[in-house]
Design a protein around this motif. Structure first.
Motif, PDB file in Angstrom:
ATOM      1  N   UNK A  25       0.910  -1.028   0.088  1.00 26.52           N
ATOM      2  CA  UNK A  25       0.129   0.161  -0.018  1.00 26.52           C
ATOM      3  C   UNK A  25       0.917   1.275   0.044  1.00 26.52           C
ATOM      4  N   UNK A  26       0.704   2.098  -0.786  1.00 23.85           N
ATOM      5  CA  UNK A  26       1.582   3.416  -1.012  1.00 23.85           C
ATOM      6  C   UNK A  26       0.962   4.316   0.162  1.00 23.85           C
ATOM      7  N   UNK A  27      -0.245   4.536   0.262  1.00 25.61           N
ATOM      8  CA  UNK A  27      -0.821   5.397   1.213  1.00 25.61           C
ATOM      9  C   UNK A  27      -2.319   5.283   1.496  1.00 25.61           C
ATOM     10  N   UNK A  28      -2.868   5.827   2.595  1.00 24.00           N
ATOM     11  CA  UNK A  28      -4.175   6.035   3.074  1.00 24.00           C
ATOM     12  C   UNK A  28      -4.161   7.612   2.979  1.00 24.00           C
ATOM     13  N   UNK A  29      -5.472   8.023   2.600  1.00 27.42           N
ATOM     14  CA  UNK A  29      -5.530   9.653   2.829  1.00 27.42           C
ATOM     15  C   UNK A  29      -7.101   9.934   2.882  1.00 27.42           C
ATOM     16  N   UNK A  30      -7.207  10.995   3.031  1.00 23.57           N
ATOM     17  CA  UNK A  30      -8.785  11.455   3.441  1.00 23.57           C
ATOM     18  C   UNK A  30      -8.700  12.977   2.950  1.00 23.57           C
ATOM     19  N   UNK A  31      -9.606  13.398   2.293  1.00 22.64           N
ATOM     20  CA  UNK A  31      -9.614  14.887   1.929  1.00 22.64           C
ATOM     21  C   UNK A  31     -10.519  15.655   3.205  1.00 22.64           C
ATOM     22  N   UNK A  32     -10.236  16.656   3.501  1.00 21.74           N
ATOM     23  CA  UNK A  32     -10.366  17.557   4.648  1.00 21.74           C
ATOM     24  C   UNK A  32     -11.606  18.523   4.120  1.00 21.74           C
ATOM     25  N   UNK A  33     -12.567  18.543   4.924  1.00 22.31           N
ATOM     26  CA  UNK A  33     -13.815  18.954   4.461  1.00 22.31           C
ATOM     27  C   UNK A  33     -13.343  20.866   4.553  1.00 22.31           C
ATOM     28  N   UNK A  54      -1.937   1.844 -10.063  1.00 19.31           N
ATOM     29  CA  UNK A  54      -2.078   1.571  -8.876  1.00 19.31           C
ATOM     30  C   UNK A  54      -3.571   1.352  -8.710  1.00 19.31           C
ATOM     31  N   UNK A  55      -4.022   0.284  -8.025  1.00 15.26           N
ATOM     32  CA  UNK A  55      -5.534   0.030  -7.720  1.00 15.26           C
ATOM     33  C   UNK A  55      -5.844   0.814  -6.439  1.00 15.26           C
ATOM     34  N   UNK A  56      -7.050   1.538  -6.554  1.00 12.61           N
ATOM     35  CA  UNK A  56      -7.257   2.557  -5.710  1.00 12.61           C
ATOM     36  C   UNK A  56      -8.661   2.379  -5.232  1.00 12.61           C
ATOM     37  N   UNK A  57      -8.901   2.385  -3.903  1.00  9.21           N
ATOM     38  CA  UNK A  57     -10.393   2.459  -3.261  1.00  9.21           C
ATOM     39  C   UNK A  57     -10.505   3.850  -3.026  1.00  9.21           C
ATOM     40  N   UNK A  58     -11.911   4.519  -3.499  1.00 12.03           N
ATOM     41  CA  UNK A  58     -12.558   5.569  -3.089  1.00 12.03           C
ATOM     42  C   UNK A  58     -13.804   5.417  -2.103  1.00 12.03           C
ATOM     43  N   UNK A  59     -13.714   5.622  -0.845  1.00 13.81           N
ATOM     44  CA  UNK A  59     -14.925   5.388   0.036  1.00 13.81           C
ATOM     45  C   UNK A  59     -15.538   6.713   0.047  1.00 13.81           C
ATOM     46  N   UNK A  60     -16.595   6.943  -0.174  1.00 12.93           N
ATOM     47  CA  UNK A  60     -17.194   8.269  -0.457  1.00 12.93           C
ATOM     48  C   UNK A  60     -17.946   8.641   0.947  1.00 12.93           C
ATOM     49  N   UNK A  61     -17.378   9.665   1.734  1.00  9.16           N
ATOM     50  CA  UNK A  61     -17.928  10.191   2.923  1.00  9.16           C
ATOM     51  C   UNK A  61     -18.684  11.296   2.728  1.00  9.16           C
ATOM     52  N   UNK A  62     -18.751  12.001   1.386  1.00  7.84           N
ATOM     53  CA  UNK A  62     -19.494  13.396   1.362  1.00  7.84           C
ATOM     54  C   UNK A  62     -20.594  13.192   0.165  1.00  7.84           C
ATOM     55  N   UNK A 104      -4.492   3.622  -1.589  1.00 11.16           N
ATOM     56  CA  UNK A 104      -3.941   3.656  -2.838  1.00 11.16           C
ATOM     57  C   UNK A 104      -2.944   2.468  -2.604  1.00 11.16           C
ATOM     58  N   UNK A 105      -3.143   1.299  -3.512  1.00  8.00           N
ATOM     59  CA  UNK A 105      -2.160   0.351  -3.495  1.00  8.00           C
ATOM     60  C   UNK A 105      -0.864   0.255  -4.433  1.00  8.00           C
ATOM     61  N   UNK A 106       0.096  -0.106  -4.135  1.00  8.05           N
ATOM     62  CA  UNK A 106       1.284  -0.314  -4.935  1.00  8.05           C
ATOM     63  C   UNK A 106       1.131  -1.194  -6.126  1.00  8.05           C
ATOM     64  N   UNK A 107       1.813  -1.205  -7.164  1.00  3.70           N
ATOM     65  CA  UNK A 107       1.319  -2.154  -8.329  1.00  3.70           C
ATOM     66  C   UNK A 107       1.612  -3.838  -7.683  1.00  3.70           C
ATOM     67  N   UNK A 108       0.598  -4.299  -8.017  1.00  2.00           N
ATOM     68  CA  UNK A 108       0.539  -5.803  -7.525  1.00  2.00           C
ATOM     69  C   UNK A 108      -0.029  -5.954  -6.135  1.00  2.00           C
ATOM     70  N   UNK A 127     -17.597  -1.599  -8.139  1.00  2.00           N
ATOM     71  CA  UNK A 127     -18.205  -1.317  -6.833  1.00  2.00           C
ATOM     72  C   UNK A 127     -17.223  -1.843  -5.743  1.00  2.00           C
ATOM     73  N   UNK A 128     -17.142  -1.160  -4.651  1.00  2.00           N
ATOM     74  CA  UNK A 128     -16.179  -1.715  -3.672  1.00  2.00           C
ATOM     75  C   UNK A 128     -16.773  -2.695  -2.802  1.00  2.00           C
ATOM     76  N   UNK A 129     -18.287  -2.760  -2.775  1.00  2.00           N
ATOM     77  CA  UNK A 129     -18.825  -3.918  -2.203  1.00  2.00           C
ATOM     78  C   UNK A 129     -18.637  -5.200  -2.722  1.00  2.00           C
ATOM     79  N   UNK A 130     -17.871  -5.059  -4.145  1.00  2.00           N
ATOM     80  CA  UNK A 130     -17.730  -6.630  -4.666  1.00  2.00           C
ATOM     81  C   UNK A 130     -16.311  -7.104  -4.155  1.00  2.00           C
ATOM     82  N   UNK A 131     -15.683  -6.166  -3.418  1.00  2.00           N
ATOM     83  CA  UNK A 131     -14.329  -6.525  -2.777  1.00  2.00           C
ATOM     84  C   UNK A 131     -13.914  -6.580  -1.151  1.00  2.00           C
ATOM     85  N   UNK A 132     -14.844  -5.522  -0.582  1.00  2.00           N
ATOM     86  CA  UNK A 132     -14.975  -5.451   0.810  1.00  2.00           C
ATOM     87  C   UNK A 132     -16.405  -5.856   1.203  1.00  2.00           C
TER      88      UNK A 132
END
Length: 269
Positions: A25-33, A54-62, A104-108, A127-132
């Protein structure tokens, strides 16, 4: 905002993963309102991201947002969460109340943890529900802090990875190939990299297609363009194309156009 050219990081907070997940995993991040409101002046805005594989999860909080991927537009609702590979240029068109949590995941790295071939994600919005698990996603959304969200997902990933260790050989070879390419001033050919890893061209080619979802040549050209352009933007006076395996500035400029679809003259860097 345009990745690399603009400082898109100013509206996000970032954290690196724990040591056990650092290779995946390269990093976790979250936008600041608050930061979004301050820098975007309560206006809608666009974030343009270049290819990175780089496979990327986007979890929508807004708010809902529009996603442009491979010239196709997707409307992502406020309750929807997605996974993308980022194998092509991606644009997010956001409302001022945008709030997104990112993994954000690293390649592989995604395949190493989930056992799902990265190549299957190309040019798709999944859809992320197919993975998590759905319950896990909802728990992440209910948590109040960035740190708690990150810790919850890290624990889940660690448990998943323990079950997938037997399939880690391909990932380790690809990781070593990427490190070898970087250490070789981004000049090594596929054959030279294979020789350094005591493997054949065919083996490296197969491993990259299985793990990353593209050929070594395509991935390395993307990596070189991203790395060189990032350094050019930081300080173009000190930038030398030869440090990144380019023949000259013209060669670099052509790669920038191929990579971003834009000429450097179109951006003030």
């Amino acid at each position: 905002m345009v990745e690399i050219f603009d400082n898109i990081h100013k509206i996000y907070q970032y954290k690196a993963p724990c040591a056990e997940l650092a290779d995946y995993i390269e990093f976790f991040s979250e936008s600041s309102y608050e930061a979004t409101g301050r820098y975007m002046a309560n206006q809608g805005f666009t974030v343009k991201l270049f290819p990175s594989w780089t496979p990327t999860f986007w979890i929508n909080l807004g708010s809902p947002y529009q996603l442009l991927l491979d010239q196709q537009r997707y409307s992502i609702k406020s309750e929807e969460d997605v996974l993308i590979l980022r194998n092509t240029i991606v644009e997010r068109h956001n409302l001022p109340t945008d709030h997104i949590f990112t993994v954000k995941f690293s390649p592989g790295g995604f395949e190493a943890i989930f056992g799902i071939p990265q190549a299957q994600l190309a040019d798709k919005v999944v859809g992320l529900h197919h993975v998590l698990p759905f319950q896990l996603i909802q728990k992440v959304k209910r948590i109040d802090s960035f740190e708690e969200r990150m810790e919850l997902l890290q624990n889940f990933f660690l448990n998943m990875h323990k079950e997938k260790k037997a399939k880690s050989h391909y990932f380790n070879v690809v990781k070593k190939a990427i490190e070898t390419y970087g250490n070789g001033n981004m000049e090594y050919s596929n054959g030279e990299i294979a020789k350094e890893l005591f493997a054949t061209n065919k083996t490296i080619y197969r491993y990259f297609n299985n793990v990353v979802g593209t050929t070594p040549k395509n991935y390395f050209s993307t990596l070189r363009a991203r790395t060189a352009l990032s350094e050019y933007v930081i300080d173009k006076k000190l930038f030398s194309p030869y440090d990144y395996g380019y023949y000259d500035m013209s060669h670099f400029y052509k790669d920038v156009v191929k990579f971003t679809g834009k000429k450097l003259i179109e951006h003030r860097v």
